[in-house]
Design a protein around this motif. Structure first.
Motif: not given
Length: 485
Positions: A201-204, A259-269, A420-425, A464-470
């Motif tokens: 964590x964090x993960x999608x 099992x193990x789940x890997x996200x690469x590239x990682x969402x949301x980081x 996405x950008x992982x933002x520290x609020x 922490x928040x995720x913002x989509x910039x695309x």
């Protein structure tokens, strides 16, 4: 968005905890007996046994209004009330979408991970004459794993873009209607009900819904945090030590992890794992006889030349090829999330055949399979037109948003992949609780800005928040409150 951050925050919000580690009947009993309650303290949450743990999932359902339906099974009742971690905001957005002309006061969506920068390129390519084919085989039942012409094209595509050391084989390719279906199918065939999959964590958050609703499979968390300690060199860094701890804690409580789940590239980081990191994770899984599900759905959305993506399929040697399964799809990298297409590559024919049986429920229609094959084989257009433009647009949008965040003094993870950008609020939370994080999320939504809060990704730290910039610049300016240049 900025005006909301400048306001003071007070009070608390109630949210519902989603049951984990229970079967459907137990989960249903828990929901029926609950009257609400907050997420609680993280340390208290971690201290509970997995079989009793409740991971706060905002919007799972409203327990006060819950009534068991006599028409549904326990599993059906769970599905009936289940709401994913982003469901409330997603529904609100679809009921009140921003439109520059038709609904200028609607909700700006910075919460859903979609690329809205390349509709012009994709609509033009998908409407060219070579896409429009309607032959009898496309209108008939295919092999449930997908038409062979498409599986061959996927194998060639992945061989090229994953830099595989040897040509990948079409017989190891399966196509389904999206990677959500793939997570669901893999969880079902690799785990028995009540067993678990390990994930950092964090993960999608959509993975929770995918593995739980069909397979009744739970998730065991390796908690990452922003502190750089021990062997970590960056915030939220995944290490083998953290995986080992999570796995051993689960086993000590009698939970079977398959099992193990890997996200690469990682969402949301937005992290991209190095080859040495990937090798370490795969070796860890081999030691414990864990399957590894590697989601590489953002592999072509690395938009900065200084960053290098390494696919598992490009490794010279896999530590455990029979337990390594790689997924990819076109929704992110080709900006067409409305076209449901995902693909699995696995050398394990038992796994392939088992997932293939479930493809009966998750097939891709023939005409779409043709279009996807045409798209993937057009290497010149992909390299010379699409990827160049897409990467440039992603980089420009990312730079715009991150430059504004720097100006405002808002911390964030500066990465070069994904949308996405992982933002520290955290500094905008007075008491630093998940309830306060939810209040901030609601205030954004009430003011027509949809973001994703950290709890939706099971983040261990509130704020922490995720913002989509695309997205197009004018929508970024409007939603974030930045003045037009």
């Amino acid at each position: 968005m900025l005006s909301i951050l400048k306001q003071s925050h007070s009070g608390s919000s109630s949210s519902l905890a989603m049951p984990r580690g229970l079967d459907f009947s137990q989960a249903l009993s828990e929901i029926a007996g609950m009257g609400g309650g907050g997420g609680g303290d993280l340390q208290e949450l971690r201290a509970r046994p997995l079989t009793e743990r409740r991971v706060d999932m905002h919007g799972f359902c409203n327990p006060g209004d819950f009534q068991r339906s006599p028409y549904l099974s326990a599993r059906g009742n769970i599905a009936n009330v289940f709401r994913g971690s982003t469901e409330e905001g997603y529904k609100a957005y679809h009921a009140d979408k921003y439109d520059e002309d038709k609904n200028p006061n609607g909700i700006i969506n910075f919460g859903t991970s979609e690329n809205k920068l390349c509709f012009d390129l994709m609509s033009k390519r998908l409407t060219q004459t070579d896409m429009n084919l309607m032959e009898p085989p496309l209108l008939q039942y295919p092999d449930w794993k997908g038409h062979m012409f498409l599986r061959e094209e996927v194998a060639r595509f992945l061989t090229y873009y994953c830099k595989a050391p040897a040509p990948l084989k079409a017989e190891n390719v399966i196509v389904l209607n999206g990677c959500g279906s793939l997570f669901s199918a893999l969880a079902t065939v690799l785990c028995d009900p009540g067993e678990a999959v390990l994930i950092a964590t964090p993960f999608y958050g959509g993975i929770t819904q995918s593995v739980f609703l069909y397979g009744n499979v739970k998730l065991v968390y390796a908690y990452l945090d922003s502190k750089i300690t021990g062997t970590s060199t960056r915030p939220f860094q995944l290490t083998v030590e953290k995986l080992e701890k999570a796995l051993q804690d689960a086993r000590a409580e009698g939970v079977t992890v398959r099992a193990l789940i890997l996200l690469n590239p990682q969402n949301p980081l937005g992290d991209i794992y190095s080859l040495s990191e990937l090798r370490d994770y795969l070796e860890f899984a081999k030691r414990h006889e864990l399957h590894v599900i590697v989601d590489e759905i953002y592999m072509l959305s690395v938009f900065d030349e200084s960053a290098t993506f390494h696919s598992v399929l490009g490794m010279d040697r896999l530590p455990d090829p029979q337990r390594t399964h790689v997924m990819w799809g076109i929704s992110k990298d080709f900006a067409v999330s409305g076209i449901r297409f995902g693909t699995l590559y696995t050398e394990n024919q038992d796994v392939a055949n088992a997932v293939g049986s479930l493809c009966y429920f998750h097939g891709v229609c023939g005409p779409v399979q043709h279009k996807v094959a045409q798209l993937l084989r057009d290497r010149d257009w992909i390299n010379q037109v699409y990827l160049r433009a897409n990467h440039a647009r992603l980089k420009a949008a990312h730079t715009y948003v991150t430059d504004e965040l720097k100006t405002l003094g808002v911390p964030f993870l500066n990465r070069n992949a994904g949308f996405f950008v992982w933002i520290d609020f955290r500094k905008y939370l007075r008491t630093g609780t998940f309830e306060e994080e939810m209040l901030l999320w609601r205030r954004f939504l009430d003011n027509k800005v949809l973001l994703s809060c950290g709890k939706a990704f099971e983040c261990s730290e509130p704020g922490w928040f995720r913002i989509i910039f695309a997205d197009k610049t004018h929508r970024l300016q409007l939603g974030e409150g930045f003045p037009e240049q």
